[in-house]
Design an enzyme around this catalytic site. Structure first.
Site, short mmCIF file in Angstrom:
data_model
loop_
_atom_site.label_atom_id
_atom_site.label_comp_id
_atom_site.label_asym_id
_atom_site.label_seq_id
_atom_site.Cartn_x
_atom_site.Cartn_y
_atom_site.Cartn_z
N ASP A 1 -2.44 8.22 -1.34
CA ASP A 1 -3.82 8.72 -1.34
C ASP A 1 -4.13 9.40 -0.02
O ASP A 1 -3.52 9.12 1.00
CB ASP A 1 -4.82 7.57 -1.57
N CYS B 1 -9.29 -28.54 10.17
CA CYS B 1 -10.53 -29.30 9.98
C CYS B 1 -10.26 -30.78 9.74
O CYS B 1 -11.07 -31.63 10.12
CB CYS B 1 -11.32 -28.72 8.81
N HIS C 1 -7.22 -21.97 8.74
CA HIS C 1 -8.55 -22.32 8.27
C HIS C 1 -9.23 -21.15 7.56
O HIS C 1 -9.78 -21.31 6.46
CB HIS C 1 -9.44 -22.78 9.43
N ASP D 1 0.85 -1.19 0.00
CA ASP D 1 0.00 0.00 0.00
C ASP D 1 0.89 1.24 0.00
O ASP D 1 2.11 1.14 0.04
CB ASP D 1 -0.96 -0.01 1.18
N SER D 2 0.29 2.41 -0.07
CA SER D 2 1.07 3.65 -0.19
C SER D 2 1.54 4.20 1.14
O SER D 2 2.42 5.05 1.18
CB SER D 2 0.23 4.71 -0.89
N GLY D 3 0.93 3.76 2.24
CA GLY D 3 1.19 4.35 3.54
C GLY D 3 0.22 5.48 3.86
O GLY D 3 0.19 5.96 5.00
N GLY D 4 -0.57 5.90 2.87
CA GLY D 4 -1.44 7.05 3.07
C GLY D 4 -2.51 6.85 4.12
O GLY D 4 -2.77 7.73 4.95
N PHE D 5 -3.15 5.68 4.13
CA PHE D 5 -4.23 5.44 5.09
C PHE D 5 -3.72 5.55 6.51
O PHE D 5 -4.34 6.19 7.37
CB PHE D 5 -4.86 4.07 4.84
N ASP E 1 -8.14 -6.94 -0.26
CA ASP E 1 -7.28 -7.24 0.88
C ASP E 1 -8.05 -6.93 2.14
O ASP E 1 -8.90 -6.04 2.16
CB ASP E 1 -5.97 -6.43 0.84
N CYS F 1 -14.01 -28.70 4.70
CA CYS F 1 -12.78 -27.92 4.53
C CYS F 1 -11.56 -28.84 4.46
O CYS F 1 -11.49 -29.86 5.16
CB CYS F 1 -12.63 -26.92 5.67
N CYS G 1 -8.38 -27.81 5.19
CA CYS G 1 -7.26 -27.29 5.97
C CYS G 1 -6.90 -28.22 7.13
O CYS G 1 -7.71 -29.04 7.55
CB CYS G 1 -7.58 -25.89 6.49
#
Length: 335
Positions: A102, A265, A291, A48-52, A222, A260, A262
């Site tokens: 952003d 499970c 899981h 990500d950009s780091g902006g958030f 994400d 499932c 995994c």
């Protein structure tokens, strides 16, 4: 472990630029061979950009026409983040997909606020133009043996509430080739974007959110939800959510999700998973995280298969019917 994440079907990881620029710092990551080598993840990485995160530092950051200056939440040290610097850091991290810096809009936002804040497309242009004139060290990734031959950079759009800004964003996006678009407000924004650009909805979400967004044309997501939920004892199953810490699982010999694949499970009972979480043994969060990641990857695989078969609408409708039936009956994975 990286091998466990790959076993779920995951093909790409996200790295947090804000946290990595503070610790261990981009120079340190670069000296260690980039995130791929440092993390032992030979597959793609998105940053990500780091902006958030920076915009969330209320009282610790100051905006200007160039970018944002802020103080670290760790030690109070001062930093500046501009569109150019954000792309530079992400390339030092050796990311395959990078985000333009952003600025987060408030909600709800006026037209004027959104117009002022919806600048990532222009920021992306500034950042990419700067990279063309960057030192050879920053541009060498295109020719280094062993590194991936191409990268992509995405702009982040927040104009979903205003038709005029959506159309403007769509026209600008169509002029950029080989990049992608990260959107806020999938229902309104996605139709304005080019068909041949990957569309990435950031920070989403629940299984139902994913199904609905895919129907609206979103390609990538994400979210911390599957991992954070797994660490705190919540599992997503084909029969709904399960809180494995609940007392009803104390003596339950059944698997968490009988369908499932995994290890949680196929190898352990609900009773044992309950015991691990109640005893605060680290294996419990590991297994439930494994899981949840598997469940999310299987869900997305089923949506891809439905798209290829031309049956996405039917698959989404069946998913919604099952969810409504569980809500009406009170059966939310716990029965």
């Amino acid at each position: 472990m990286p091998e466990a994440v790959a076993a779920t079907g995951a093909e790409i990881l996200l790295g947090n630029t804000y946290h990595l620029m503070l610790r261990p710092a981009p120079n340190g990551v670069e000296r260690l061979g980039g995130l791929h080598r440092m993390m032992n993840w030979p597959r793609p990485i998105l940053t990500d950009s780091g902006g958030f995160q920076v915009m969330s530092l209320t009282g610790l950051r100051e905006l200007n026409e160039h970018g944002v200056t802020f103080r670290s939440h760790i030690d109070g040290s001062k930093h500046e983040l501009t569109p150019e610097r954000s792309i530079e850091i992400q390339r030092m991290l050796d990311a395959d997909i990078t985000m333009a810096l952003d600025e987060c809009t408030p909600h709800p936002a006026t037209y004027e606020q959104t117009a002022r804040l919806a600048r990532p497309v222009d920021a992306l242009g500034r950042a990419l133009q700067a990279s063309l004139h960057a030192p050879a060290r920053l541009r060498a990734f295109r020719h280094c043996p062993g590194r991936r031959p191409s990268r992509s950079a995405h702009a982040i759009g927040r104009a979903a509430a205003h038709d005029r800004l959506r159309r403007l964003r769509g026209r600008r996006a169509r002029r950029r080739r080989g990049s992608g678009d990260d959107v806020r407000g999938a229902r309104h924004t996605a139709p304005a974007l080019p068909e041949d650009h990957p569309r990435y909805l950031m920070g989403v979400g629940t299984p139902a959110d994913l199904v609905g967004a895919v129907q609206r044309g979103i390609d990538m997501f994400d979210c911390v939800m599957p991992t954070r939920s797994g660490r705190t004892g919540q599992a997503f199953t084909r029969r709904g959510k399960v809180n494995i810490r609940n007392a009803r699982h104390l003596d339950d010999p059944r698997p968490l999700d009988a369908e499932c694949r995994c290890p949680a499970c196929t190898g352990f009972s609900r009773a044992y998973l309950h015991h691990l979480h109640r005893s605060e043994e680290m294996l419990g969060p590991i297994l439930l995280t494994w899981h949840n990641l598997t469940y999310y990857q299987d869900l997305m695989a089923s949506l891809r298969a439905a798209i290829e078969a031309g049956s996405l609408a039917d698959t989404a409708a069946a998913f919604s019917r099952d969810a409504r039936r569980r809500r009406c009956s009170g059966a939310v994975g716990e029965e």
